[in-house]
Each structure stands twice: as C-alpha cells, then as structure tokens.
Design an enzyme around this catalytic site. Structure first.
Site, short mmCIF file in Angstrom:
data_model
loop_
_atom_site.label_atom_id
_atom_site.label_comp_id
_atom_site.label_asym_id
_atom_site.label_seq_id
_atom_site.Cartn_x
_atom_site.Cartn_y
_atom_site.Cartn_z
N HIS A 165 11.48 -22.85 9.58
CA HIS A 165 10.56 -23.86 10.35
C HIS A 165 9.06 -23.64 9.82
CE1 HIS A 165 12.84 -23.77 14.50
NE2 HIS A 165 13.83 -23.94 13.31
N ASN A 166 8.64 -22.51 9.14
CA ASN A 166 7.41 -22.49 8.72
C ASN A 166 7.16 -22.42 7.12
OD1 ASN A 166 7.70 -20.26 11.20
ND2 ASN A 166 5.90 -21.97 11.31
N ARG B 87 10.11 -32.35 11.43
CA ARG B 87 9.01 -32.16 12.58
C ARG B 87 8.18 -31.00 12.00
NH1 ARG B 87 13.28 -29.84 15.01
NH2 ARG B 87 13.09 -27.77 16.09
N HIS B 88 8.86 -29.86 11.23
CA HIS B 88 8.20 -28.83 10.75
C HIS B 88 7.14 -28.87 9.80
CE1 HIS B 88 10.93 -26.80 13.30
NE2 HIS B 88 12.11 -27.28 12.62
N CYS C 142 3.17 -3.33 4.09
CA CYS C 142 2.17 -1.97 4.45
C CYS C 142 2.82 -1.02 5.39
CB CYS C 142 0.50 -2.50 4.66
SG CYS C 142 0.61 -3.54 6.32
N GLY C 143 2.15 -0.23 5.96
CA GLY C 143 2.89 0.47 7.19
C GLY C 143 3.73 -0.32 8.15
N THR C 144 2.83 -1.22 8.85
CA THR C 144 3.31 -2.16 9.74
C THR C 144 3.37 -3.47 9.48
OG1 THR C 144 1.05 -2.58 10.81
CG2 THR C 144 2.38 -0.64 11.47
N ASP D 222 0.82 -1.17 0.10
CA ASP D 222 0.09 -0.15 -0.10
C ASP D 222 0.84 1.26 -0.17
OD1 ASP D 222 0.89 0.17 2.78
OD2 ASP D 222 -1.04 0.24 3.62
N MET E 222 -1.41 -6.43 6.30
CA MET E 222 -1.35 -7.35 5.22
C MET E 222 -1.02 -8.77 5.58
SD MET E 222 -1.04 -5.82 2.13
CE MET E 222 -0.33 -4.42 1.24
N ILE F 299 0.95 -5.56 9.69
CA ILE F 299 0.16 -6.38 10.30
C ILE F 299 -1.12 -6.60 9.52
CG2 ILE F 299 -1.46 -6.12 12.44
CD1 ILE F 299 0.77 -4.48 13.87
N ARG G 49 7.06 1.26 7.48
CA ARG G 49 7.17 2.34 8.51
C ARG G 49 7.91 2.07 9.82
NH1 ARG G 49 1.08 4.44 7.60
NH2 ARG G 49 1.33 5.81 5.56
#
Length: 153
Positions: A97-98, A131-132, A64-66, A7, A70, A68, A108
């Site tokens: 791991h993920n 295990r992951h 995006c700004g933080t 954004d 997105m 969070i 930002r």
C-alpha cells in the site's frame, strides 16, 4: 543497491539482515554502526535516508532499539517512505500500500527470525499501485509544497 544501518541497539539484528541480503544476492552496503558502543541513531538514519532520497540507493533498512527514532529521522527526507514494521502484516502493507523504500525495525523488540521474515515479505511483495499510487502522489505534492516548490492547489 540497498543500504543498511543501525545504532548500537540494532547492531545484532542489522548484521543478521545484512548476511541474509547477501545470501539472496542483493548488493547491500553497511553504513554502520559496527561496534556496541553507544552512538546517536540520527547519524545513521541520515546516512541511509540521504542515499535513498537522492536516488543513489533503491531501498534502505534501519534498525535502532525500537525503530521509532530511526523512522522519525528517515521520514524527514524528501522521497523517503520509511515504515516502522512490527510484524509480517505491517511489512506486507508497507510495501503493498505504501511502497515503503525504507524498512525500519526495532532490534530490542524483534528476534532475528521475525525480522528476517518481515524483510523477506517486504522484498517479495509487489506494490499494488492504483488508489495507493494516488495517495503517494499526494504525499509527494505535500513534500514539494513544504519545500516551497509549488503552491497549494
């Protein structure tokens, strides 16, 4: 193919990452935004997450700004494992791991050097599986159950 979007709060960082990916020889498609006018992050998160979810794109990056907003949007899509990263350690764990297929960052809260280091780590680190993988399989089963495709075991 990789896809990237932001954004207005992530525009400058997105451009720096896009240029970095191209210098590395990675095919990347910029899905916007391309101006500094205020836009709604869900519109751009959806573009990236849709292509990753359906398999048209291998990986995506959202800013995006933080980060969070997105990450919330992207993780609504089946098969998307979007990881909001804040430093090189979280970028490493997102992959090892993920096996995150979408990297999310805050334009930002990070400077360009930090972000590029995290992208480099995420690109170069290998998924450890083992295990992951078992845990990712459980997430995939949960997604299927929530879509009504299978009953709980």
């Amino acid at each position: 193919m990789f896809v990237i979007a932001s954004d207005h709060g992530g525009l400058e960082l997105k451009q720096a990452i896009f240029d970095y990916l191209q210098r590395r020889g990675i095919e990347v498609q910029d899905l916007g935004t391309n101006g500094d006018a205020s836009v709604d992050y869900p519109d751009f998160g959806e573009k990236v997450a849709t292509l990753v979810s359906c398999g048209e794109a291998q990986r995506g990056i959202l800013i995006c700004g933080t980060g969070i907003g997105m990450s919330i949007v992207a993780n609504k899509f089946p098969g998307v494992r979007a990881a909001l990263v804040t430093d090189n350690f979280t970028a490493r764990m997102a992959k090892e791991h993920n096996n995150a297929n979408v990297l999310v960052m805050g334009g930002r809260v990070l400077d360009v050097d930090q972000a590029l280091e995290m992208v480099e780590t995420w690109l170069d680190i290998k998924f450890e599986a083992g295990r992951h993988q078992r845990r990712l399989d459980k997430i995939a089963q949960l997604e299927k159950r929530l879509r009504g495709e299978s009953s709980p075991e």
